[in-house]
Design a protein around this motif. Sequence first.
Motif, mmCIF file in Angstrom:
data_model
loop_
_atom_site.group_PDB
_atom_site.id
_atom_site.type_symbol
_atom_site.label_atom_id
_atom_site.label_comp_id
_atom_site.label_asym_id
_atom_site.label_seq_id
_atom_site.Cartn_x
_atom_site.Cartn_y
_atom_site.Cartn_z
ATOM 1 N N ARG A 1 6.605 6.228 -3.647
ATOM 2 C CA ARG A 1 7.421 6.789 -2.569
ATOM 3 C C ARG A 1 8.501 7.743 -3.090
ATOM 4 N NH1 ARG A 1 4.725 7.414 0.695
ATOM 5 N NH2 ARG A 1 6.467 7.923 2.041
ATOM 6 N N LEU B 1 15.583 5.810 3.842
ATOM 7 C CA LEU B 1 14.917 4.738 4.578
ATOM 8 C C LEU B 1 13.577 5.193 5.150
ATOM 9 C CD1 LEU B 1 17.911 3.142 6.527
ATOM 10 C CD2 LEU B 1 16.513 2.028 4.776
ATOM 11 N N ALA C 1 10.751 -3.393 0.542
ATOM 12 C CA ALA C 1 10.093 -2.262 -0.120
ATOM 13 C C ALA C 1 11.059 -1.491 -1.003
ATOM 14 C CB ALA C 1 9.488 -1.331 0.923
ATOM 15 N N ARG D 1 9.808 3.978 3.011
ATOM 16 C CA ARG D 1 9.077 2.894 3.680
ATOM 17 C C ARG D 1 7.675 2.701 3.139
ATOM 18 N NH1 ARG D 1 8.714 1.289 9.765
ATOM 19 N NH2 ARG D 1 7.086 0.199 8.809
ATOM 20 N N THR D 2 7.300 1.443 2.951
ATOM 21 C CA THR D 2 5.932 1.127 2.539
ATOM 22 C C THR D 2 5.229 0.266 3.587
ATOM 23 O OG1 THR D 2 6.574 -0.899 1.394
ATOM 24 C CG2 THR D 2 6.553 1.145 0.087
ATOM 25 N N GLY D 3 5.975 -0.218 4.574
ATOM 26 C CA GLY D 3 5.390 -1.077 5.595
ATOM 27 C C GLY D 3 5.448 -2.560 5.252
#
Length: 112
Positions: A12, A87, A97, A91-93
Motif C-alpha cells: 500500500r 487512511l 492494516a 486500507r487493505t480491508g
Amino acid sequence: MKEIKAYVHRTRAADVIAALKASKAWGDGKTGRQNNLTMYMVKGSLLPLGDAERRYSMDLGDEVVDEYKIELHCEDADVDELVQAILGAGRTGQPNAGWIYVVDIVRAEAIT
C-alpha cells in the motif's frame, strides 16, 4: 507543526505516497507549505495479507511482516487532510492494516 507517522503494508506504500501528493495539503514549493516526507522499510507486527507476506525473524524469534514507516512533517491545519489520505490509500480491508500517529513538533529548523 506536526509529525505524522504511519505504518502501512508494503503493498500500500506507493498508493499512500500518491494520495499524499495528490492532496490539497501537499506543498508545491510555491505556496510556502513545506512537507518533509521520509519512508523506511521496517519489520513489524501487522497482520499478514497472505502467506507470501509471512516471514520469521531469527533475531526476534517471531513472525514479522515487511511494512513501511512513513514520516511526514506538516502544518497543523493540514493534519486532518493528510491523515485521511493515508487512511484511504492504506486500507487493505482487514482490521489492523496499519497505524497512524500524530505528534506535536516543538521546534523545527531548516538547515541552509
